[in-house]
Scaffold this motif. Structure first.
Motif, PDB file in Angstrom:
ATOM      1  N   LEU A 211       1.164   2.400  -3.427  1.00 45.18           N
ATOM      2  CA  LEU A 211       0.184   2.348  -4.325  1.00 45.18           C
ATOM      3  C   LEU A 211      -0.018   3.830  -5.124  1.00 45.18           C
ATOM      4  CD1 LEU A 211      -3.016   0.899  -2.320  1.00 45.18           C
ATOM      5  CD2 LEU A 211      -2.157   0.293  -4.516  1.00 45.18           C
TER       6      LEU A 211
ATOM      7  N   CYS B  19       0.591  -1.250   0.046  1.00 48.32           N
ATOM      8  CA  CYS B  19       0.011   0.019  -0.084  1.00 48.32           C
ATOM      9  C   CYS B  19       1.008   1.311  -0.016  1.00 48.32           C
ATOM     10  CB  CYS B  19      -0.768  -0.069   1.166  1.00 48.32           C
ATOM     11  SG  CYS B  19      -2.336  -1.184   1.219  1.00 48.32           S
TER      12      CYS B  19
ATOM     13  N   GLN C 295      -3.630   7.246   4.146  1.00 51.20           N
ATOM     14  CA  GLN C 295      -4.826   6.451   4.425  1.00 51.20           C
ATOM     15  C   GLN C 295      -5.189   5.616   3.217  1.00 51.20           C
ATOM     16  OE1 GLN C 295      -7.757   9.351   6.093  1.00 51.20           O
ATOM     17  NE2 GLN C 295      -6.779   9.074   8.262  1.00 51.20           N
ATOM     18  N   ILE C 296      -5.764   4.460   3.293  1.00 48.35           N
ATOM     19  CA  ILE C 296      -6.165   3.730   2.451  1.00 48.35           C
ATOM     20  C   ILE C 296      -7.772   3.545   2.677  1.00 48.35           C
ATOM     21  CG2 ILE C 296      -4.087   2.510   1.683  1.00 48.35           C
ATOM     22  CD1 ILE C 296      -4.895   0.298   3.334  1.00 48.35           C
TER      23      ILE C 296
ATOM     24  N   VAL D  20       1.506   7.882   0.636  1.00 49.42           N
ATOM     25  CA  VAL D  20       0.190   7.180   1.035  1.00 49.42           C
ATOM     26  C   VAL D  20       0.001   7.416   2.629  1.00 49.42           C
ATOM     27  CG1 VAL D  20      -1.337   5.426   0.956  1.00 49.42           C
ATOM     28  CG2 VAL D  20       0.307   5.846  -0.930  1.00 49.42           C
TER      29      VAL D  20
ATOM     30  N   ASP E 153      -8.327  -2.531  -1.580  1.00 48.65           N
ATOM     31  CA  ASP E 153      -7.865  -1.407  -1.101  1.00 48.65           C
ATOM     32  C   ASP E 153      -7.309  -0.540  -2.125  1.00 48.65           C
ATOM     33  OD1 ASP E 153      -8.183  -2.093   1.894  1.00 48.65           O
ATOM     34  OD2 ASP E 153      -6.654  -3.604   1.252  1.00 48.65           O
ATOM     35  N   LEU E 154      -7.666   0.829  -2.063  1.00 45.06           N
ATOM     36  CA  LEU E 154      -7.089   1.959  -2.836  1.00 45.06           C
ATOM     37  C   LEU E 154      -6.793   3.221  -2.091  1.00 45.06           C
ATOM     38  CD1 LEU E 154      -9.575   4.036  -3.257  1.00 45.06           C
ATOM     39  CD2 LEU E 154     -10.213   2.418  -4.879  1.00 45.06           C
ATOM     40  N   VAL E 155      -6.107   4.082  -2.692  1.00 43.88           N
ATOM     41  CA  VAL E 155      -5.506   5.430  -1.975  1.00 43.88           C
ATOM     42  C   VAL E 155      -6.703   6.209  -1.696  1.00 43.88           C
ATOM     43  CG1 VAL E 155      -3.824   7.537  -2.121  1.00 43.88           C
ATOM     44  CG2 VAL E 155      -3.385   5.198  -2.983  1.00 43.88           C
TER      45      VAL E 155
END
Length: 1010
Positions: free
Chosen positions: A768, A765, A807-808, A805, A794-796
């Motif tokens: 990402l 992550c 939080q996701i 990054v 999950d994504l940014v």
């Protein structure tokens, strides 16, 4: 002078000198003629044999190419037909894209196709095949619920999807040739040839078949992509086995495949573009194609095989052997197969024989010359003097008369005559020269004389000087290039080449510059004439500048008018709406004075009908909108404001259609109101508005009611900062409990075996990219201590000030039931494979007799024919039917008739004991037996066994005219397969033998003999 007097004169001339020694000259001539004639005949006969051999070779090569095309292309259409049969039998579900992708994957792996796909009418797509890297097989999908993306998945060796590799914007495949052309045709076809991804080495064609349900409603299109470079590779193997050139072109002249190391779709201006044969870098392909077009007028007119020998530039005066053969199939292919074999491949030995023949001629000629030279030497000197004098006279060199003191009487007379003739020619020449210069200088058209080699002016007349604008002294001695005569040097080179080849040119129109650099349009005529010892050009020009300018202006006006009309017509045809002109007269009547062709698309009426009666459109307006539409027209007419209306139509088939009409009014001097406007179909827009409103409401409800677990995880704090209420429904924990676990969340509730996978996902992550998604499957313990499977994406969600990054955003779905269902899915896949096998059996089995059907027979016969052709082993065929079977059905009924056929089929199957032998139901009461590696004698033995077996059945037949039990008539054919014939020949021969068996009284076998 009579023949008798001529003989007397010759006798009187030859009284002083004996000419017997001069007979050596005819001897020398006859020797050369005879030897040359023998050599020519030898060369000609050899050349004829070579042409016949070359034609046979080209026929063999052409047949091999056609056989390869039938095999390679026909396989795709056959697989498409099998897939349609599977769907119609209920075995293949076109809505199950997951299973369909695996099914296509296995077919691509088995048959080495480039791509197999299915596009649905609703916009869904599923396909399997080689991606643009042409190395690995992947699966691509457009799901019906989300048609905005084109998803690509990597797969394992069983076709199971491993991971999502990439996504693209929906390419709108309905506009592609493989889909749209099949829908338009309504049957199985070949698509237009296209290029994959703009790559020059990926030129392909699609076998496309539309699929319909039982109500004949279109469900979608099945397509199989074939790469045509495989055909080029096959042509290259033929090319390596012998010298020559082989290429395949479409009727449009575009190259399909060739044996040359040249891409049929090279990169032009940064883009792969189909290559025309006339633009090929291979001179033979380019020049043979140009010759085909010139010879037949167009490639479209070539309807049968043609052989010819064109003269090609750069071929060292050799004429290659060329054969062009059309290739067509029932699915719409129409190509030309062109085979070119150079003459040198066959003519080398004949050229060597020709050289030997020429050498013999030279030797014979030398012997004859040496023998006759001694005899002719003593008369050569006076003849030489006469020859030199004649040459001088021909060149205009007047000299003293030659001596007439010659011992040979004939030459003495000749010398006297020559002197008299020389004096007369000199007098005539001086008179002709005076006349020529008089005409040359007085003619009103510009005349000139120039050297042919240098194009240097030697003389010009007064009219030429006036045309040029300068005196003769400034023109003579200069070339036309030095004078700056030519506006276009290509005209100069064309005229010079024309004069060198044909020695004359007439009325050639071109543009010239005069001394004042004025542009002149002229007609030029010239002829090459030998003047003295030099080839000169005598020419005349006619000034047509004013006439040409008038013609050019007229042509420009006509061209502009035609372009304007064409532009308006094209605009009216291509604009997405209907252009119209509507007139409301003072008396209240109305009419459409113009309606564009789009009227047919919108109102389903021909424009002429609407322009004849305007009321037909008013009658189609929905009653709820008719009053509003009329009010809008009246208000626009009163206030002369632009008119705009959206209203509903009732079509002839009772369907509803939304249209938008807009126009601008104009009041004419006579009081008429004229609207010029356009009407467009906005049905889809209206439907989209309704669908969008429903979609927005649906998303809001989904967001509120979603059962998935939503969360925001802070990578810096190593804890969840947000979870939705679904965490309680899925895991039994409250949001507060999850947040209290903090950084210990995963070690507390995650399965120990999955912790490493979770930590690796968290580590990924940090790297990402925006809109990049990480997918993870893992097990967690719920509040009751049970293990549940979660699938997380999950994504940014946010980044820190430095771009890291922070939080996701993630969603987790409970997939416990899906995991449990995977075992069931594997069992279902095994059942599907078994169903596919059963499908193949059903497709190739006769429903009544349970033996092979006609389809299976055709395929088996074709494969055995090809195999035994390679092995050169015999193949036999038995074709038989039940005697008087119609009378059997009439007597016993169709049910017993079916049982009779079943018994015959079963007993014949028992007679055949080899695995390659096949018995099939050919149709009705006809059966056919294939016997590979069996000659006519072995086939007769099998036929007798079949007769005996059916006789032992003792099936009663009271209506038979040959026996009281069921009997058969049987035809036998046998041959060793050859390239010139097809398997259908074997069937035809067996059918003829069967017909003869019936003629001879039935209940017997007859063998076909040529």
């Amino acid at each position: 002078m009579t023949v008798f007097s001529s003989v007397k004169w010759l006798t009187r001339v030859f009284t002083n000198v004996q000419l017997r020694t001069l007979l050596i000259l005819p001897f020398v001539g006859s020797t050369v003629v005879l030897v040359t004639l023998v050599g020519f005949l030898s060369y000609y006969s050899g050349k004829q044999a070579v042409e016949k051999l070359a034609d046979q070779l080209m026929i063999e090569v052409g047949d091999r190419i056609v056989q390869h095309l039938d095999s390679y292309l026909g396989k795709a259409q056959e697989i498409n037909r099998t897939n349609v049969d599977a769907f119609e039998s209920g075995i293949l579900d076109l809505n199950d894209f997951n299973s369909l992708g695996k099914y296509f994957y296995r077919q691509v792996s088995s048959f080495n196709f480039a791509y197999i796909n299915f596009g649905s009418q609703e916009g869904g797509f599923i396909g399997a095949g080689y991606a643009l890297d042409n190395k690995n097989i992947d699966i691509a999908e457009i799901i019906k619920s989300d048609q905005s993306k084109f998803r690509f998945y990597s797969v394992d060796n069983q076709g199971n999807r491993i991971s999502l590799v990439s996504t693209l914007k929906n390419p709108q495949f309905a506009n592609f040739a493989w889909y749209s052309e099949a829908v338009k045709a309504g049957k199985a076809i070949w698509s237009s040839i296209y290029i994959w991804g703009g790559l020059p080495d990926r030129i392909s064609i699609s076998a496309s078949t539309p699929v319909y349900d039982k109500q004949k409603k279109l469900l979608g299109v099945l397509g199989i992509d074939l790469e045509l470079n495989q055909i080029s590779e096959f042509l290259t193997t033929l090319h390596r086995s012998r010298s020559g050139h082989i290429f395949i072109i479409e009727r449009s002249g575009l190259i399909v495949a060739s044996s040359e190391d040249e891409s049929p779709a090279p990169i032009i201006n940064g883009k792969a573009t189909r290559l025309k044969a006339v633009n090929s870098r291979e001179p033979v392909i380019r020049e043979v194609t140009e010759d085909l077009i010139q010879r037949f007028g167009s490639l479209q007119t070539i309807s049968s095989s043609q052989s010819f020998r064109p003269n090609l530039l750069g071929q060292l005066e050799q004429k290659p052997f060329v054969k062009v053969k059309p290739y067509r199939d029932k699915y719409g292919l129409d190509w030309l197969v062109v085979t070119v074999i150079p003459e040198s491949e066959f003519m080398s030995e004949i050229q060597a024989n020709a050289h030997r023949t020429i050498l013999l001629c030279v030797v014979a000629l030398i012997i004859s010359i040496v023998t006759g030279s001694l005899t002719a030497n003593w008369i050569a000197k006076p003849i030489l003097r006469l020859s030199k004098a004649s040459q001088g006279l021909a060149q205009g060199q007047w000299q003293e008369p030659i001596s007439e003191n010659i011992k040979i009487a004939e030459l003495q007379i000749l010398a006297t005559s020559f002197n008299r003739m020389s004096a007369q020619i000199k007098s005539s020449f001086e008179e002709s020269e005076t006349k020529f210069y008089t005409i040359f200088n007085t003619t009103p058209d510009p005349l000139w004389i120039a050297s042919l080699t240098e194009s240097r002016f030697l003389n010009v007349n007064a009219s030429f000087c006036e045309f040029w604008g300068d005196i003769a002294e400034n023109i003579i001695g200069k070339t036309c290039q030095e004078l700056g005569w030519w506006e276009n040097l290509d005209d100069f080179y064309y005229i010079k080449e024309k004069l060198n080849n044909e020695r004359i040119i007439q009325n050639f129109q071109l543009n010239l510059h005069n001394c004042y650099n004025q542009n002149k349009t002229v007609l030029l005529s010239a002829r090459v004439q030998l003047l003295g010892e030099e080839n000169c050009v005598i020419g005349v020009i006619k000034d047509i500048t004013e006439l040409d300018e008038e013609l050019r202006l007229r042509q420009q006006a006509e061209s502009a008018l035609q372009k304007s009309e064409a532009k308006f017509r094209k605009l009216a045809e291509n604009i997405p709406g209907m252009i119209y002109q509507y007139v409301l007269h003072l008396d209240g009547t109305d009419e459409f004075t113009y309606v564009s062709p789009r009227c047919l698309n919108i109102y389903e009426l021909e424009p002429e009908i609407v322009m004849t009666n305007a009321q037909v459109l008013w009658k189609m307006v929905h009653p709820d909108y008719l009053h509003l539409l009329k009010d809008s027209v009246e208000n626009s007419a009163k206030e002369l404001r632009p008119f705009l209306s959206e209203h509903l139509l009732i079509m002839p088939n009772q369907e509803l259609k939304w249209v938008q009409a807009s126009a601008r009014p104009e009041k004419k001097a006579n009081g008429d109101i004229v609207w010029d406007g356009v009407i467009i179909d906005i049905t889809k827009n209206k439907q989209a508005e309704i669908a969008l409103a429903e979609s927005q409401r649906f998303i809001e409800q989904i967001t509120y009611l979603t059962p998935n677990l939503l969360y925001i995880y802070d990578l810096m704090e190593q804890r969840n900062v947000y979870v939705n209420r679904s965490v309680g429904e899925i895991l039994g924990y409250s949001a507060a409990e999850i947040q209290e676990m903090g950084a210990n969340l995963f070690s507390t509730i995650c399965h120990p075996d999955d912790l490493q996978r979770i930590y690796q996902a968290i580590q990924r992550c940090y790297d990402l990219q925006n809109h990049e998604i990480i997918e993870t499957e893992y097990r967690v313990k719920n509040s009751q201590g049970q293990w549940r499977w979660l699938y997380s994406r999950d994504l940014v969600f946010s980044r820190s000030a430095d771009g890291q990054v922070q939080q996701i955003l993630g969603t987790s779905q409970d997939i416990t039931e899906r995991k449990q269902a995977e075992i069931a899915l594997q069992e279902a896949e095994a059942n599907l494979r078994q169903a596919n096998k059963e499908l193949q059996r059903l497709v190739n089995t006769d429903g009544l007799t349970k033996i092979a059907n006609r389809r299976c027979f055709d395929g088996h016969l074709e494969s055995e024919w090809q195999r035994l052709y390679r092995e050169q082993k015999p193949l036999s065929l038995l074709l038989f039917d039940v005697d008087y079977f119609k009378k059997y059905n009439d007597c016993y009924g169709h049910q017993l008739g079916d049982e009779c056929l079943i018994k015959i089929a079963q007993i014949v199957e028992k007679v055949l004991y080899r695995s390659a032998d096949l018995v099939a139901r050919y149709g009705g009461e006809e059966f056919v037996v294939i016997l590979p590696n069996t000659d006519d004698k072995g086939a007769i033995i099998v036929a007798n066994k079949i007769h005996a077996a059916i006789k032992n059945l003792a099936i009663p037949h009271q209506r038979s005219e040959v026996s009281d039990i069921v009997t058969i008539s049987l035809g036998v054919s046998s041959m060793i397969p050859v390239l010139e014939l097809s398997p259908a020949t074997l069937v035809e021969q067996a059918d003829q033998a069967l017909y003869k068996a019936k003629q001879q009284g039935r209940n017997q076998s007859v063998v076909f003999y040529i």
